[in-house]
Design an enzyme around this catalytic site. Structure first.
Site, short mmCIF file in Angstrom:
data_model
loop_
_atom_site.label_atom_id
_atom_site.label_comp_id
_atom_site.label_asym_id
_atom_site.label_seq_id
_atom_site.Cartn_x
_atom_site.Cartn_y
_atom_site.Cartn_z
N HIS A 73 -37.17 72.93 2.96
CA HIS A 73 -38.06 72.05 3.73
C HIS A 73 -38.12 72.52 5.18
O HIS A 73 -37.10 72.57 5.86
CB HIS A 73 -37.55 70.61 3.69
N TYR A 201 -39.12 59.41 6.68
CA TYR A 201 -38.28 58.33 7.19
C TYR A 201 -39.20 57.28 7.79
O TYR A 201 -39.97 57.60 8.70
CB TYR A 201 -37.34 58.85 8.28
N PRO A 293 -25.95 57.61 6.24
CA PRO A 293 -26.66 58.75 5.65
C PRO A 293 -28.00 59.10 6.31
O PRO A 293 -28.62 60.09 5.94
CB PRO A 293 -26.89 58.30 4.19
N LYS A 297 -25.91 63.91 7.13
CA LYS A 297 -24.84 64.73 7.70
C LYS A 297 -23.52 64.71 6.93
O LYS A 297 -22.68 65.59 7.11
CB LYS A 297 -24.56 64.28 9.15
N TYR A 384 -30.94 67.66 13.34
CA TYR A 384 -31.21 67.48 11.92
C TYR A 384 -30.88 68.75 11.12
O TYR A 384 -30.29 68.67 10.04
CB TYR A 384 -32.68 67.08 11.71
C1 LIG Z 1 -22.92 56.07 -2.20
C2 LIG Z 1 -22.94 57.24 -1.25
C3 LIG Z 1 -24.16 57.83 -0.90
C4 LIG Z 1 -24.19 58.89 -0.01
N1 LIG Z 1 -25.38 59.46 0.34
C5 LIG Z 1 -25.39 60.48 1.22
C6 LIG Z 1 -26.59 61.08 1.63
O1 LIG Z 1 -27.68 60.68 1.21
N2 LIG Z 1 -26.54 62.11 2.52
C7 LIG Z 1 -25.34 62.59 3.01
O2 LIG Z 1 -25.32 63.55 3.78
N3 LIG Z 1 -24.20 62.05 2.63
C8 LIG Z 1 -24.20 61.02 1.76
N4 LIG Z 1 -23.03 60.48 1.39
C9 LIG Z 1 -21.83 61.07 1.93
C10 LIG Z 1 -21.40 62.30 1.16
O3 LIG Z 1 -21.57 62.08 -0.21
C11 LIG Z 1 -19.97 62.57 1.53
O4 LIG Z 1 -19.93 62.87 2.92
C12 LIG Z 1 -19.31 63.68 0.74
O5 LIG Z 1 -19.16 63.30 -0.60
C13 LIG Z 1 -17.95 64.00 1.34
O6 LIG Z 1 -17.23 64.83 0.48
P1 LIG Z 1 -15.65 64.74 0.39
O7 LIG Z 1 -15.27 65.75 -0.62
O8 LIG Z 1 -15.08 64.83 1.75
O9 LIG Z 1 -15.33 63.28 -0.12
P2 LIG Z 1 -15.65 62.61 -1.53
O10 LIG Z 1 -16.92 63.11 -2.08
O11 LIG Z 1 -15.49 61.14 -1.32
O12 LIG Z 1 -14.50 63.13 -2.47
C14 LIG Z 1 -13.17 62.64 -2.37
C15 LIG Z 1 -12.50 62.81 -3.73
O13 LIG Z 1 -11.14 62.42 -3.62
C16 LIG Z 1 -10.80 61.66 -4.77
N5 LIG Z 1 -9.66 60.79 -4.44
C17 LIG Z 1 -9.65 59.66 -3.70
N6 LIG Z 1 -8.42 59.13 -3.64
C18 LIG Z 1 -7.62 59.96 -4.35
C19 LIG Z 1 -6.25 59.96 -4.64
N7 LIG Z 1 -5.44 58.98 -4.21
N8 LIG Z 1 -5.75 60.95 -5.41
C20 LIG Z 1 -6.55 61.95 -5.86
N9 LIG Z 1 -7.87 62.00 -5.61
C21 LIG Z 1 -8.39 61.03 -4.86
C22 LIG Z 1 -12.06 60.89 -5.09
O14 LIG Z 1 -12.10 60.44 -6.43
C23 LIG Z 1 -13.13 61.94 -4.79
O15 LIG Z 1 -13.44 62.71 -5.93
C24 LIG Z 1 -22.98 59.40 0.52
C25 LIG Z 1 -21.76 58.82 0.16
C26 LIG Z 1 -21.73 57.74 -0.71
C27 LIG Z 1 -20.41 57.13 -1.07
#
Ligand SMILES: Cc1cc2nc3c(=O)[nH]c(=O)nc-3n(C[C@H](O)[C@H](O)[C@H](O)COP(=O)(O)OP(=O)(O)OC[C@H]3O[C@@H](n4cnc5c(N)ncnc54)[C@H](O)[C@@H]3O)c2cc1C
Length: 391
Positions: A73, A201, A293, A297, A384
């Site tokens: 995009h 948006y 969101p 980011k 962005y």
């Molecule tokens: C509903 C939702 C919608 C979103 N939409 C957007 C969006 O549109 N745009 C955007 O940029 N970002 C969005 N985000 C944010 C984005 O998805 C996150 O920033 C991203 O997933 C971060 O990745 P991460 O690996 O740091 O954390 P996570 O994806 O949260 O992964 C963490 C992992 O750790 C595991 N875990 C937790 N506790 C334990 C434990 N005690 N022991 C072992 N494992 C554990 C969890 O099960 C999970 O698999 C959204 C988040 C959510 C929740």
């Protein structure tokens, strides 16, 4: 007792990406994930990748499917007061963004790690981290009914906002910064072509709306909703009606409706902890910071943390240099706060915060100014597409 160099807690995008990059650099690691593989693979979340994230995924040798299936995009649109203004990201910054769902990124990462014979422990229960203020951190967990203990050099807390790592750091060692918002996003996924080939948006007196997509046949739409809203109260028909009301007529007419294949409500939050390192434990991604969101980011910030940490770990194992590890927190936080600021600002001009018409007029004035100012549009576009990386 098992041993590894880096114990990674969490198999979200940050844990899997860190695992892959460390593996490619010859660093042994184990990933412990609380949920099942299917649960992690099925989570519908982010969808917009900055160019820097795309480049990091390519460095992790994951690019092939992404490059052929992503949608590039060059712009996004801001809709307000019945009109829409395109922000030409490419012309303003020289960069574009890629639409490629977090689900796909996760699948590519899981496939790559599995193909390489990675130690990925799904359904690891009661994960506990200990002794990370010493040179010999430990991780205990239960898997297949047995208790395991793992020693390691470092622990990467990639376990998200609700994870165990941040909570294990002694109270008082971390400072927390938080802002909650008085609304959430109601999202719908549907196998229908998107209303536009780029994201829209929309600021509307009834609340924010976002037209987004995962592919040219799968759309992702959101409407701002109250925190107390119940999903059951939102039939597909009600969602589509509300979405169209919040869009300029021309865009509303282009919305193709269909049955939802997923529907969920997500609260919005800004959250940061400092510092991101405690002894041999490093906080990464959502474990360290959350952004609303609106600025797309969250996932990009998680990848940016991984970028800093894996380089620091590679240098440590290659040359015994510790200065990059010592700078991890400072470097990751600098970028995180830029994203927190941008996401907060973008959220604040696009959402309905109250019934006060003065506030809405201020937002419209700001959007009107933005749309006529190359300087203001450039600032939005730079943030962005993702700010440059510190070297
Ligand atoms: C509903 C939702 C919608 C979103 N939409 C957007 C969006 O549109 N745009 C955007 O940029 N970002 C969005 N985000 C944010 C984005 O998805 C996150 O920033 C991203 O997933 C971060 O990745 P991460 O690996 O740091 O954390 P996570 O994806 O949260 O992964 C963490 C992992 O750790 C595991 N875990 C937790 N506790 C334990 C434990 N005690 N022991 C072992 N494992 C554990 C969890 O099960 C999970 O698999 C959204 C988040 C959510 C929740």
């Amino acid at each position: 007792m098992d041993r590894t160099q880096v114990a990674i807690i969490g198999a979200g995008p940050s844990g899997l990406l860190l695992s892959q990059l460390l593996y490619l650099n010859g660093i042994d690691n184990i990933v412990l994930e609380r949920q099942s593989r299917e649960h992690v693979a099925g989570r519908i979340r982010a969808g917009v990748l900055e160019q820097g994230t795309v480049e990091l995924l390519l460095k992790a040798k994951l690019g092939e499917r992404m490059l052929s299936e992503r949608l590039v995009h060059d712009g996004v649109s801001l809709a307000f007061a019945g009109r829409s203004v395109r922000v030409d990201l490419k012309a303003l910054t020289g960069s574009s963004v890629s639409v490629y769902g977090q689900t796909e990124v996760t699948k590519d990462l899981m496939d790559a790690r599995t193909a390489a014979g990675a130690k990925l422990m799904f359904e690891a229960a009661e994960v506990a981290v200990a002794d990370f203020d010493s040179a010999h951190p430990k991780v205990r967990y239960r898997h297949n009914g047995r208790t395991h203990e793992l020693t390691c050099d470092f622990i990467a807390g990639c376990d998200g906002y609700h994870g165990v790592c941040r909570q294990s750091i002694p109270q008082g060692a971390l400072q927390t910064f938080e802002r909650t918002y008085p609304f959430g996003w109601l999202g719908i996924l549907a196998d229908v072509p998107p209303a536009s080939h780029e994201l829209i948006y929309s600021n509307h007196a009834r609340g924010f709306a976002l037209c987004s997509m995962r592919s040219m046949t799968r759309s992702r739409y959101y409407v701002q909703c109250g925190l107390d809203e119940k999903l059951e109260a939102w039939s597909d028909a009600r969602f589509w009606d509300e979405l169209r009301v919040r869009l300029p007529d021309e865009i509303a007419a282009a919305v193709i409706t269909g049955p939802s294949i997923e529907k969920s409500i997500a609260p919005l939050r800004s959250f940061v902890v400092e510092p991101l390192r405690f002894g041999q434990l490093f906080l990464v991604g959502d474990a360290a910071h959350i952004v609303p969101p609106t600025g797309a980011k969250g996932l990009n910030l998680a990848a940016a943390d991984v970028r800093v940490l894996y380089q620091a770990l590679v240098e440590y194992y290659r040359t015994s240099r510790t200065d990059l590890l010592e700078r991890y927190s400072q470097m990751a936080l600098r970028r995180a706060w830029q994203a927190v600021r941008f996401s907060w600002w973008f959220t604040s001009i696009m959402h309905k915060f109250s019934d006060d018409p003065f506030n809405h007029r201020l937002q419209l004035a700001e959007l009107d100014y933005l749309s006529g100012s190359t300087a203001a549009l450039t600032s939005l576009a730079e943030n962005y597409v993702g700010l440059p990386f510190e070297v």
